[in-house]
Each structure stands twice: as structure tokens, then as C-alpha cells.
Write a protein that holds these residues in place. Structure first.
Motif, PDB file in Angstrom:
ATOM      1  N   TRP A  47       0.908  -0.680   0.247  1.00 46.08           N
ATOM      2  CA  TRP A  47       0.511  -0.180   0.214  1.00 46.08           C
ATOM      3  C   TRP A  47       0.678   1.251   0.057  1.00 46.08           C
ATOM      4  CZ3 TRP A  47       0.071   3.920   3.995  1.00 46.08           C
ATOM      5  CH2 TRP A  47      -1.003   5.089   3.126  1.00 46.08           C
ATOM      6  N   GLN A  48       1.864   1.222   0.790  1.00 46.81           N
ATOM      7  CA  GLN A  48       2.513   2.561   0.959  1.00 46.81           C
ATOM      8  C   GLN A  48       3.493   2.359  -0.578  1.00 46.81           C
ATOM      9  OE1 GLN A  48       5.678   1.796   3.482  1.00 46.81           O
ATOM     10  NE2 GLN A  48       5.882   4.490   4.202  1.00 46.81           N
ATOM     11  N   HIS A  49       3.896   1.714  -1.059  1.00 42.75           N
ATOM     12  CA  HIS A  49       4.674   1.233  -2.356  1.00 42.75           C
ATOM     13  C   HIS A  49       3.297   2.193  -3.458  1.00 42.75           C
ATOM     14  CE1 HIS A  49       6.686   1.021  -5.542  1.00 42.75           C
ATOM     15  NE2 HIS A  49       6.503   0.120  -6.100  1.00 42.75           N
ATOM     16  N   ASN A  50       2.574   1.503  -3.418  1.00 47.09           N
ATOM     17  CA  ASN A  50       1.487   2.187  -4.269  1.00 47.09           C
ATOM     18  C   ASN A  50       1.051   4.012  -3.950  1.00 47.09           C
ATOM     19  OD1 ASN A  50       0.984  -0.637  -5.864  1.00 47.09           O
ATOM     20  ND2 ASN A  50      -0.521  -0.656  -4.454  1.00 47.09           N
ATOM     21  N   LYS A  51       1.240   4.291  -2.732  1.00 45.35           N
ATOM     22  CA  LYS A  51       0.893   5.382  -2.405  1.00 45.35           C
ATOM     23  C   LYS A  51       1.603   6.137  -2.737  1.00 45.35           C
ATOM     24  CE  LYS A  51      -0.865   8.964   1.363  1.00 45.35           C
ATOM     25  NZ  LYS A  51      -0.896  10.004  -0.082  1.00 45.35           N
ATOM     26  N   GLN A  52       2.604   6.490  -2.807  1.00 45.21           N
ATOM     27  CA  GLN A  52       4.055   6.318  -3.321  1.00 45.21           C
ATOM     28  C   GLN A  52       4.126   6.965  -4.974  1.00 45.21           C
ATOM     29  OE1 GLN A  52       7.804   4.568  -1.838  1.00 45.21           O
ATOM     30  NE2 GLN A  52       7.904   6.080   0.011  1.00 45.21           N
ATOM     31  N   GLU A  53       3.602   6.134  -5.752  1.00 45.75           N
ATOM     32  CA  GLU A  53       4.562   5.734  -7.187  1.00 45.75           C
ATOM     33  C   GLU A  53       2.805   6.526  -7.548  1.00 45.75           C
ATOM     34  OE1 GLU A  53       6.204   4.565  -9.228  1.00 45.75           O
ATOM     35  OE2 GLU A  53       7.331   4.682  -7.441  1.00 45.75           O
ATOM     36  N   TYR A  54       1.356   6.756  -6.666  1.00 42.15           N
ATOM     37  CA  TYR A  54       0.408   7.730  -7.304  1.00 42.15           C
ATOM     38  C   TYR A  54       0.809   9.161  -7.067  1.00 42.15           C
ATOM     39  CZ  TYR A  54      -4.262   9.311  -8.010  1.00 42.15           C
ATOM     40  OH  TYR A  54      -4.965  10.465  -7.794  1.00 42.15           O
ATOM     41  N   ASP A  55       0.890   9.178  -5.758  1.00 44.66           N
ATOM     42  CA  ASP A  55       2.084  10.731  -5.480  1.00 44.66           C
ATOM     43  C   ASP A  55       2.828  11.215  -6.278  1.00 44.66           C
ATOM     44  OD1 ASP A  55       0.506  11.011  -3.382  1.00 44.66           O
ATOM     45  OD2 ASP A  55       2.379  10.368  -1.965  1.00 44.66           O
ATOM     46  N   TYR A  60      -8.258  13.968 -11.429  1.00 43.60           N
ATOM     47  CA  TYR A  60      -7.330  13.335  -9.985  1.00 43.60           C
ATOM     48  C   TYR A  60      -7.886  14.222  -8.714  1.00 43.60           C
ATOM     49  CZ  TYR A  60      -4.763  12.111 -14.453  1.00 43.60           C
ATOM     50  OH  TYR A  60      -4.990  11.300 -15.607  1.00 43.60           O
ATOM     51  N   ASP A  61      -7.517  13.553  -8.290  1.00 36.88           N
ATOM     52  CA  ASP A  61      -7.118  13.185  -6.120  1.00 36.88           C
ATOM     53  C   ASP A  61      -6.662  14.139  -5.880  1.00 36.88           C
ATOM     54  OD1 ASP A  61      -8.203  13.551  -4.080  1.00 36.88           O
ATOM     55  OD2 ASP A  61      -7.697  11.588  -3.435  1.00 36.88           O
ATOM     56  N   SER A  62      -6.652  15.201  -7.105  1.00 37.60           N
ATOM     57  CA  SER A  62      -5.030  16.879  -5.751  1.00 37.60           C
ATOM     58  C   SER A  62      -6.551  17.642  -5.693  1.00 37.60           C
ATOM     59  CB  SER A  62      -4.554  16.447  -7.208  1.00 37.60           C
ATOM     60  OG  SER A  62      -3.773  17.867  -7.104  1.00 37.60           O
TER      61      SER A  62
END
Length: 180
Positions: free
Chosen positions: A29-37, A109-111
Motif C-alpha cells: 500500500w505504501q509503495h502504491n501510494k508513493q507511485e500515485y503521489d 484527479y484526486d489533487s
């Protein structure tokens, strides 16, 4: 007695396995969040470049400057699908001259920055560089894409402009138009 110790060992093993699984899930989850960010940061930069490029095209065009800043529209302004050819994948300027949203909320997007483009303000939104996707001349609308939106969206043909306007003076000779 032997079955009781075996049961305890199995429960301990299951607890260890659950702990390892939850740690692994958190790391994924942390890796996916970093990639999305990272993706959102790149998308925001590309979106800002589309705004900057739109300003550059307007700055170089006397016709577009008058239209945007003085709200003076001349006949003969090149508008794809209205008086010039609409081409897929070509770049155009989206200039909405009334207060409204720039990007539909369903395409953002979610930003915070990108979501702000779907809010209606007191003034017209800033011009944006977009790419042509398709056109529906009977509805006087075009579908365009932008780095600022996750999906293509529909705009009115009245709000779409060519980046080059034939009405502008020829500046190919350093700004002098002495041969006209």
C-alpha cells in the motif's frame, strides 16, 4: 496433550503469518501510494505547462490577446469546427469567456490543484492548451484531452481557438510588416 500443544503451535504460526501478511500489505500500500503521489506530481507539472503554453500562444497573438483581455472578438478568428478544420490530436486553446469550471469534476484527479479546476469562480478560468479528440458539429461541441484531466471531456466549439490566427500581423521579419 499432544494435540493441545499442536493446536497452540498452529495458532502461533497463524498469528505470525497474519503479522507478516499485514506488514507486507502495508508495504505494498505504501509503495502504491508513493507511485500515485509521483504520478500526481508529474500530472500537475504537465498541467501547469499546458497553462503556460496557452499563455505563450496568446502572448504571441495580437488577435487572441484582444479577445482575452479586452473581450474584443473580430470576425475571422480561427475556430476549429466552425470556420477552420478540426483535426484529431491537434492542439487548440480552450478559452472560456464566462465564469464556469474548466474541467468537469468527473474528469479530475484526486489533487487539490487539479480539483480546483472544476470549481466555478467569479472570473473566467485561465486559458488552457488542449488536444483535439473528436467533434460533433451538430451539437457544436468537441471532445478534447488535457494533462489536467484523467479523461477526455466535452467543450463548446465557441470556446475553442486555433493557436495560430491568420488575422495576426506577419512577424516573420522581426516584427516588421513593411511588405504588406
Amino acid at each position: 496433550m499432544k494435540s493441545l500443544s499442536m493446536l497452540i503451535q498452529n495458532k502461533i504460526l497463524l498469528a505470525i503469518l497474519a503479522g507478516v501478511t499485514s506488514i507486507g500489505s502495508f508495504q505494498v500500500w505504501q509503495h502504491n501510494k508513493q507511485e500515485y503521489d509521483k504520478f500526481i506530481a508529474i500530472t500537475e507539472q504537465q498541467c501547469e505547462m499546458d497553462f503556460s503554453s496557452a499563455k505563450s500562444y496568446i502572448y504571441r497573438s495580437q488577435t487572441l490577446r484582444q479577445l482575452l483581455y479586452q473581450n474584443v472578438g473580430k470576425s475571422g478568428i480561427r475556430k476549429p469546427g466552425i470556420n477552420s478544420e478540426f483535426e484529431k490530436k491537434s492542439i487548440y486553446l480552450l478559452m472560456i469567456r464566462k465564469p464556469t469550471y474548466l474541467i468537469p469534476s468527473s474528469a479530475t484527479y484526486d489533487s487539490p490543484f487539479l480539483k480546483s479546476l472544476s470549481k466555478v469562480g467569479d472570473t473566467p478560468p485561465e486559458p488552457l492548451l488542449v488536444r483535439g479528440v473528436s467533434i460533433n458539429t451538430s451539437k457544436k461541441q468537441a471532445v478534447v484531452s488535457s494533462h489536467c484531466s484523467k479523461t477526455p471531456f466535452t467543450v463548446n466549439l465557441e470556446d475553442l481557438y486555433e493557436t495560430y490566427q491568420a488575422l495576426d500581423p506577419d512577424t516573420s521579419f522581426g516584427g516588421a510588416d513593411i511588405f504588406k
